[in-house]
Design a protein around this motif. Structure first.
Motif, PDB file in Angstrom:
ATOM      1  N   ALA A   1     -83.994 -73.859 -87.467  1.00 30.57           N
ATOM      2  CA  ALA A   1     -83.874 -73.010 -86.284  1.00 30.57           C
ATOM      3  C   ALA A   1     -84.047 -73.779 -84.989  1.00 30.57           C
ATOM      4  CB  ALA A   1     -84.914 -71.892 -86.332  1.00 30.57           C
ATOM      5  N   VAL A   2     -83.328 -73.293 -83.995  1.00 31.87           N
ATOM      6  CA  VAL A   2     -83.573 -73.652 -82.610  1.00 31.87           C
ATOM      7  C   VAL A   2     -84.354 -72.461 -82.067  1.00 31.87           C
ATOM      8  CG1 VAL A   2     -82.563 -74.221 -80.376  1.00 31.87           C
ATOM      9  CG2 VAL A   2     -81.397 -74.930 -82.492  1.00 31.87           C
TER      10      VAL A   2
ATOM     11  N   PHE B   1     -87.633 -90.580 -85.562  1.00 28.51           N
ATOM     12  CA  PHE B   1     -86.598 -89.612 -85.224  1.00 28.51           C
ATOM     13  C   PHE B   1     -87.229 -88.232 -85.053  1.00 28.51           C
ATOM     14  CE2 PHE B   1     -86.859 -89.490 -89.832  1.00 28.51           C
ATOM     15  CZ  PHE B   1     -86.763 -88.146 -90.148  1.00 28.51           C
ATOM     16  N   HIS B   2     -86.447 -87.324 -84.495  1.00 35.22           N
ATOM     17  CA  HIS B   2     -86.864 -85.942 -84.291  1.00 35.22           C
ATOM     18  C   HIS B   2     -86.065 -85.035 -85.207  1.00 35.22           C
ATOM     19  CE1 HIS B   2     -88.192 -87.937 -80.619  1.00 35.22           C
ATOM     20  NE2 HIS B   2     -89.078 -86.953 -80.489  1.00 35.22           N
ATOM     21  N   LYS B   3     -86.594 -83.853 -85.492  1.00 38.63           N
ATOM     22  CA  LYS B   3     -85.889 -82.879 -86.314  1.00 38.63           C
ATOM     23  C   LYS B   3     -86.246 -81.476 -85.887  1.00 38.63           C
ATOM     24  CE  LYS B   3     -87.229 -82.138 -90.685  1.00 38.63           C
ATOM     25  NZ  LYS B   3     -87.542 -80.730 -90.706  1.00 38.63           N
ATOM     26  N   LEU B   4     -85.371 -80.545 -86.261  1.00 38.01           N
ATOM     27  CA  LEU B   4     -85.637 -79.132 -86.013  1.00 38.01           C
ATOM     28  C   LEU B   4     -86.608 -78.601 -87.049  1.00 38.01           C
ATOM     29  CD1 LEU B   4     -82.030 -77.791 -85.327  1.00 38.01           C
ATOM     30  CD2 LEU B   4     -83.878 -78.084 -83.661  1.00 38.01           C
ATOM     31  N   PRO B   5     -87.370 -77.578 -86.712  1.00 36.48           N
ATOM     32  CA  PRO B   5     -88.206 -76.927 -87.717  1.00 36.48           C
ATOM     33  C   PRO B   5     -87.326 -76.285 -88.791  1.00 36.48           C
ATOM     34  CG  PRO B   5     -88.774 -76.188 -85.492  1.00 36.48           C
ATOM     35  CD  PRO B   5     -87.529 -76.995 -85.381  1.00 36.48           C
ATOM     36  N   GLY B   6     -87.803 -76.354 -90.007  1.00 36.90           N
ATOM     37  CA  GLY B   6     -87.081 -75.748 -91.119  1.00 36.90           C
ATOM     38  C   GLY B   6     -87.241 -76.572 -92.366  1.00 36.90           C
ATOM     39  N   GLY B   7     -86.699 -76.048 -93.466  1.00 37.42           N
ATOM     40  CA  GLY B   7     -86.797 -76.770 -94.719  1.00 37.42           C
ATOM     41  C   GLY B   7     -86.151 -75.996 -95.845  1.00 37.42           C
ATOM     42  N   GLY B   8     -86.428 -76.470 -97.042  1.00 35.18           N
ATOM     43  CA  GLY B   8     -85.782 -75.951 -98.234  1.00 35.18           C
ATOM     44  C   GLY B   8     -86.056 -74.486 -98.510  1.00 35.18           C
ATOM     45  N   ILE B   9     -85.056 -73.844 -99.088  1.00 27.30           N
ATOM     46  CA  ILE B   9     -85.168 -72.451 -99.506  1.00 27.30           C
ATOM     47  C   ILE B   9     -85.692 -72.448-100.931  1.00 27.30           C
ATOM     48  CG2 ILE B   9     -83.901 -70.308 -99.943  1.00 27.30           C
ATOM     49  CD1 ILE B   9     -81.817 -71.338 -97.849  1.00 27.30           C
ATOM     50  N   ASP B  10     -86.848 -71.822-101.138  1.00 23.76           N
ATOM     51  CA  ASP B  10     -87.449 -71.755-102.466  1.00 23.76           C
ATOM     52  C   ASP B  10     -86.708 -70.743-103.338  1.00 23.76           C
ATOM     53  OD1 ASP B  10     -89.373 -73.605-101.689  1.00 23.76           O
ATOM     54  OD2 ASP B  10     -90.865 -72.075-101.192  1.00 23.76           O
ATOM     55  N   GLU B  11     -86.827 -70.922-104.650  1.00 22.55           N
ATOM     56  CA  GLU B  11     -86.193 -70.014-105.593  1.00 22.55           C
ATOM     57  C   GLU B  11     -86.652 -68.576-105.323  1.00 22.55           C
ATOM     58  OE1 GLU B  11     -85.901 -69.338-110.383  1.00 22.55           O
ATOM     59  OE2 GLU B  11     -86.170 -71.370-109.636  1.00 22.55           O
TER      60      GLU B  11
ATOM     61  N   THR C   1     -87.412 -78.640 -73.208  1.00 25.98           N
ATOM     62  CA  THR C   1     -86.277 -77.755 -72.936  1.00 25.98           C
ATOM     63  C   THR C   1     -85.151 -78.106 -73.913  1.00 25.98           C
ATOM     64  OG1 THR C   1     -85.193 -79.228 -71.358  1.00 25.98           O
ATOM     65  CG2 THR C   1     -86.859 -77.676 -70.470  1.00 25.98           C
ATOM     66  N   LEU C   2     -84.181 -77.225 -74.005  1.00 23.81           N
ATOM     67  CA  LEU C   2     -83.032 -77.485 -74.880  1.00 23.81           C
ATOM     68  C   LEU C   2     -82.284 -78.732 -74.421  1.00 23.81           C
ATOM     69  CD1 LEU C   2     -81.273 -76.637 -77.268  1.00 23.81           C
ATOM     70  CD2 LEU C   2     -80.095 -75.042 -75.729  1.00 23.81           C
ATOM     71  N   ASP C   3     -82.079 -78.889 -73.121  1.00 25.00           N
ATOM     72  CA  ASP C   3     -81.397 -80.083 -72.607  1.00 25.00           C
ATOM     73  C   ASP C   3     -82.181 -81.352 -72.930  1.00 25.00           C
ATOM     74  OD1 ASP C   3     -79.331 -78.533 -71.587  1.00 25.00           O
ATOM     75  OD2 ASP C   3     -80.115 -78.517 -69.544  1.00 25.00           O
ATOM     76  N   GLU C   4     -83.499 -81.292 -72.782  1.00 18.43           N
ATOM     77  CA  GLU C   4     -84.334 -82.460 -73.123  1.00 18.43           C
ATOM     78  C   GLU C   4     -84.250 -82.770 -74.616  1.00 18.43           C
ATOM     79  OE1 GLU C   4     -87.883 -82.019 -69.770  1.00 18.43           O
ATOM     80  OE2 GLU C   4     -88.056 -80.933 -71.666  1.00 18.43           O
ATOM     81  N   ALA C   5     -84.210 -81.732 -75.437  1.00 13.11           N
ATOM     82  CA  ALA C   5     -84.113 -81.932 -76.893  1.00 13.11           C
ATOM     83  C   ALA C   5     -82.811 -82.645 -77.238  1.00 13.11           C
ATOM     84  CB  ALA C   5     -84.220 -80.601 -77.623  1.00 13.11           C
ATOM     85  N   ILE C   6     -81.713 -82.198 -76.659  1.00  8.87           N
ATOM     86  CA  ILE C   6     -80.417 -82.836 -76.930  1.00  8.87           C
ATOM     87  C   ILE C   6     -80.448 -84.296 -76.503  1.00  8.87           C
ATOM     88  CG2 ILE C   6     -77.983 -82.860 -76.223  1.00  8.87           C
ATOM     89  CD1 ILE C   6     -78.160 -79.740 -76.270  1.00  8.87           C
ATOM     90  N   GLU C   7     -80.969 -84.558 -75.321  1.00  5.02           N
ATOM     91  CA  GLU C   7     -81.057 -85.945 -74.833  1.00  5.02           C
ATOM     92  C   GLU C   7     -81.955 -86.790 -75.737  1.00  5.02           C
ATOM     93  OE1 GLU C   7     -82.364 -88.485 -70.861  1.00  5.02           O
ATOM     94  OE2 GLU C   7     -82.240 -86.301 -70.740  1.00  5.02           O
ATOM     95  N   THR C   8     -83.057 -86.214 -76.188  1.00  2.20           N
ATOM     96  CA  THR C   8     -83.980 -86.928 -77.079  1.00  2.20           C
ATOM     97  C   THR C   8     -83.288 -87.300 -78.387  1.00  2.20           C
ATOM     98  OG1 THR C   8     -85.906 -85.848 -76.105  1.00  2.20           O
ATOM     99  CG2 THR C   8     -86.172 -86.725 -78.338  1.00  2.20           C
ATOM    100  N   PHE C   9     -82.590 -86.349 -78.991  1.00  2.00           N
ATOM    101  CA  PHE C   9     -81.887 -86.618 -80.253  1.00  2.00           C
ATOM    102  C   PHE C   9     -80.794 -87.663 -80.043  1.00  2.00           C
ATOM    103  CE2 PHE C   9     -84.184 -83.039 -81.674  1.00  2.00           C
ATOM    104  CZ  PHE C   9     -84.057 -82.915 -83.046  1.00  2.00           C
TER     105      PHE C   9
ATOM    106  N   ARG D   1     -77.221 -84.176 -87.959  1.00  2.00           N
ATOM    107  CA  ARG D   1     -77.150 -82.760 -88.335  1.00  2.00           C
ATOM    108  C   ARG D   1     -77.790 -81.894 -87.263  1.00  2.00           C
ATOM    109  NH1 ARG D   1     -81.124 -81.937 -92.696  1.00  2.00           N
ATOM    110  NH2 ARG D   1     -82.506 -81.678 -90.917  1.00  2.00           N
ATOM    111  N   ASP D   2     -79.025 -82.215 -86.894  1.00  5.05           N
ATOM    112  CA  ASP D   2     -79.762 -81.366 -85.966  1.00  5.05           C
ATOM    113  C   ASP D   2     -79.220 -81.452 -84.541  1.00  5.05           C
ATOM    114  OD1 ASP D   2     -81.182 -80.560 -88.158  1.00  5.05           O
ATOM    115  OD2 ASP D   2     -83.086 -81.452 -87.542  1.00  5.05           O
ATOM    116  N   LEU D   3     -78.662 -82.590 -84.160  1.00  8.80           N
ATOM    117  CA  LEU D   3     -78.008 -82.703 -82.854  1.00  8.80           C
ATOM    118  C   LEU D   3     -76.786 -81.780 -82.807  1.00  8.80           C
ATOM    119  CD1 LEU D   3     -77.814 -83.968 -80.061  1.00  8.80           C
ATOM    120  CD2 LEU D   3     -76.599 -85.896 -81.098  1.00  8.80           C
TER     121      LEU D   3
END
Length: 179
Positions: free
Chosen positions: A26-27, A45-55, A133-141, A157-159
């Motif tokens: 998610a963003v 590196f940076h990443k968005l929050p999230g992860g695997g879907i459990d059974e 901010t969203l703009d800062e996140a994009i620049e960071t990635f 992927r996350d960018l």
């Protein structure tokens, strides 16, 4: 959900030893318009929050759980961003299998904040929660220089997700206060 992009490891070979992994990401936006991002110090590196879907878990329930674990936030899903399919070769990841990963991404609104509850693996990888901010996140990635192959996949992927979310936020739907 709309397919945004496919990433394929050049060493990936279609064979019978492929594991499918699905994940929700998610963003997220807080009340000040800031986005939580995870910095993975061990891989630079940076990443968005999230992860695997459990059974037995839905994409949406997995995302709610991951947001609580990685951000410490209760959230609500506002919109779908899209999905990305990654094909990763065992040659570069050393898992014992090749992997096809499908990541589903959403835009979400943070309803309340707490403290992240990182897993042991996330603590070993030196996860750190940062807000920007969203703009800062994009620049960071865009400026990240991952030291591991997996980090390069995650960054790309996350960018892609961040830029798609930015395009959505600039649309009239979100200008009218949907978030």
């Amino acid at each position: 959900m709309r397919l945004l992009k496919e990433f394929k490891d050049p060493d990936f070979k279609e064979n019978s030893n492929i594991k499918l992994r699905e994940a929700s990401r998610a963003v997220l936006f807080d009340e000040n318009g800031l986005v939580p991002i995870l910095f993975v110090a061990s891989g630079n590196f940076h990443k968005l929050p999230g992860g695997g879907i459990d059974e037995g878990e839905t994409k949406e329930n997995a995302l709610l759980r991951e947001a609580l674990e990685e951000v410490g936030a209760k959230m609500e899903i506002k919109s779908e961003v899209g999905k990305i399919v990654e094909y990763r070769s065992d040659k570069n990841f050393k898992w014992g299998f090749d992997m096809k990963q499908i990541s589903y991404c959403y835009i979400g609104k943070i309803l309340s904040k707490g403290k992240p509850q990182f897993t042991e693996k996330e603590m070993i990888e030196e996860f750190e929660l940062v807000w920007m901010t969203l703009d800062e996140a994009i620049e960071t990635f865009e400026n990240d220089k991952p030291t591991k192959v997996e980090g390069k996949f995650i960054r790309d992927r996350d960018l892609t997700f961040l830029k798609a979310a930015q395009n959505m936020m600039n649309s009239s739907k979100f200008i009218k206060g949907e978030l």
